[in-house]
Scaffold this motif. Structure first.
Motif, PDB file in Angstrom:
ATOM      1  N   GLU A  43       0.104  16.434   3.084  1.00  0.00           N
ATOM      2  CA  GLU A  43      -1.990  16.211   3.381  1.00  0.00           C
ATOM      3  C   GLU A  43      -1.564  15.008   2.386  1.00  0.00           C
ATOM      4  O   GLU A  43      -2.836  14.107   2.738  1.00  0.00           O
ATOM      5  N   SER A  44      -1.040  14.364   1.373  1.00  0.00           N
ATOM      6  CA  SER A  44      -1.492  13.527   0.611  1.00  0.00           C
ATOM      7  C   SER A  44      -1.138  12.615   1.322  1.00  0.00           C
ATOM      8  O   SER A  44      -1.827  11.154   1.653  1.00  0.00           O
ATOM      9  N   GLN A  89       2.529  23.359  -2.590  1.00  0.00           N
ATOM     10  CA  GLN A  89       2.986  22.232  -3.444  1.00  0.00           C
ATOM     11  C   GLN A  89       3.381  21.873  -2.165  1.00  0.00           C
ATOM     12  O   GLN A  89       3.132  20.611  -2.160  1.00  0.00           O
ATOM     13  N   ASP A  90       3.915  21.945  -0.996  1.00  0.00           N
ATOM     14  CA  ASP A  90       4.610  21.537   0.062  1.00  0.00           C
ATOM     15  C   ASP A  90       3.163  20.637   0.987  1.00  0.00           C
ATOM     16  O   ASP A  90       3.521  19.647   1.232  1.00  0.00           O
ATOM     17  N   THR A  91       2.222  21.491   1.357  1.00  0.00           N
ATOM     18  CA  THR A  91       0.965  22.038   1.660  1.00  0.00           C
ATOM     19  C   THR A  91       0.414  20.433   1.267  1.00  0.00           C
ATOM     20  O   THR A  91      -0.146  19.142   1.730  1.00  0.00           O
ATOM     21  N   LEU A  92       0.816  20.508  -0.127  1.00  0.00           N
ATOM     22  CA  LEU A  92      -0.092  18.794  -1.151  1.00  0.00           C
ATOM     23  C   LEU A  92       0.268  17.746  -0.960  1.00  0.00           C
ATOM     24  O   LEU A  92      -0.590  17.214  -1.002  1.00  0.00           O
ATOM     25  N   ASP A 148       0.855  -0.879   0.121  1.00  0.00           N
ATOM     26  CA  ASP A 148      -0.367  -0.261   0.093  1.00  0.00           C
ATOM     27  C   ASP A 148       0.762   0.824   0.018  1.00  0.00           C
ATOM     28  O   ASP A 148       0.254   2.215   0.790  1.00  0.00           O
ATOM     29  N   VAL A 149       2.254   1.461  -0.835  1.00  0.00           N
ATOM     30  CA  VAL A 149       2.813   2.143  -1.088  1.00  0.00           C
ATOM     31  C   VAL A 149       2.055   3.325  -1.876  1.00  0.00           C
ATOM     32  O   VAL A 149       1.755   3.031  -2.977  1.00  0.00           O
ATOM     33  N   ARG A 150       1.868   4.771  -0.991  1.00  0.00           N
ATOM     34  CA  ARG A 150       1.361   6.020  -1.480  1.00  0.00           C
ATOM     35  C   ARG A 150       1.901   7.167  -2.370  1.00  0.00           C
ATOM     36  O   ARG A 150       3.242   7.109  -1.524  1.00  0.00           O
ATOM     37  N   HIS A 151       1.816   7.300  -3.821  1.00  0.00           N
ATOM     38  CA  HIS A 151       2.448   7.906  -4.446  1.00  0.00           C
ATOM     39  C   HIS A 151       2.662   9.446  -4.844  1.00  0.00           C
ATOM     40  O   HIS A 151       1.202   9.826  -5.405  1.00  0.00           O
TER      41      HIS A 151
END
Length: 222
Positions: free
Chosen positions: A134-135, A128-131, A80-83
């Motif tokens: 939060e992802s 950008q860093d917030t995106l 379940d690695v998130r990219h």
């Protein structure tokens, strides 16, 4: 070849896929060379670079960026690695995400962002860093071109504690916006020639001049 990448709570990792042009650029660009040193994780992307290590104390095998990108997308599904995909145009990112989801059902693409081509303002960097934060991404894949992408993965690792990987043309190849070299050319170490012939106006300086600088650096160090 698949390399396990993970992120601890506090420590990030800057991953670079290097080729002959990277080594040539590092000879004259102190800031770029610094990005590749220290805690950076560097793999020989180009076949000629892996050949050179035959004469060193530790021989390294080629870790080709586009295939590394796909391999991690594939094997990461089981864990379940998130990219997060950072770089390229909005249209490219749409095609890239569509192709990845079709090729690897269940892959988790938790965020994408197409930053302006120019230098970002402090507010834009913060957005950008917030995106990315939060992802909840485990890996941030950065396709901004060398050396910009290498500076960015270093920054993301240091400031956000992200596992960030600079993958060059992997976005274009996977999205289908650029064609890859035939397997026989890649195996023979001639992928650079295929790319030069495909985009001579953009890449002639990188490969024709860069290759000579690379050879000079190899001879000087050996």
């Amino acid at each position: 070849m698949v390399v396990a990448l993970s992120r601890s709570e506090h420590n990030g990792a800057a991953v670079h896929l290097l080729n002959a042009y990277s080594i040539a650029l590092a000879q004259s660009d102190d800031r770029f060379r610094s990005a590749l040193q220290g805690d950076a994780c560097n793999f020989p992307d180009g076949k000629p670079l892996s050949w050179v290590t035959r004469f060193s104390k530790r021989r390294l095998h080629q870790v080709r960026g586009p295939q590394f990108f796909l391999d991690v997308m594939d094997t990461g599904r089981a864990a379940d690695v998130r990219h997060f995909l950072l770089g390229g145009s909005d249209d490219l990112l749409v095609k890239l995400q569509e192709n990845l989801c079709a090729k690897f059902p269940g892959v988790q693409i938790v965020g994408v962002y197409s930053p302006p081509f120019r230098t970002l303002s402090s507010d834009e960097v913060a957005t950008q860093d917030t995106l990315i934060r939060e992802s909840g991404a485990d890996i941030v894949w950065v396709g901004l071109g060398t050396p910009k992408q290498d500076h960015e993965v270093q920054r993301l690792a240091l400031e956000l504690g992200s596992v960030a990987c600079a993958v060059g043309a992997a976005f274009d190849f996977t999205a289908g916006t650029k064609r890859e070299a035939p397997v026989w050319m890649t195996s023979a170490g001639l992928e650079w020639l295929y790319r030069l012939l495909s985009e001579p106006k953009r890449l002639w300086r990188r490969y024709l001049i860069g290759n000579f600088v690379f050879l000079g650096a190899v001879l000087r160090d050996h």
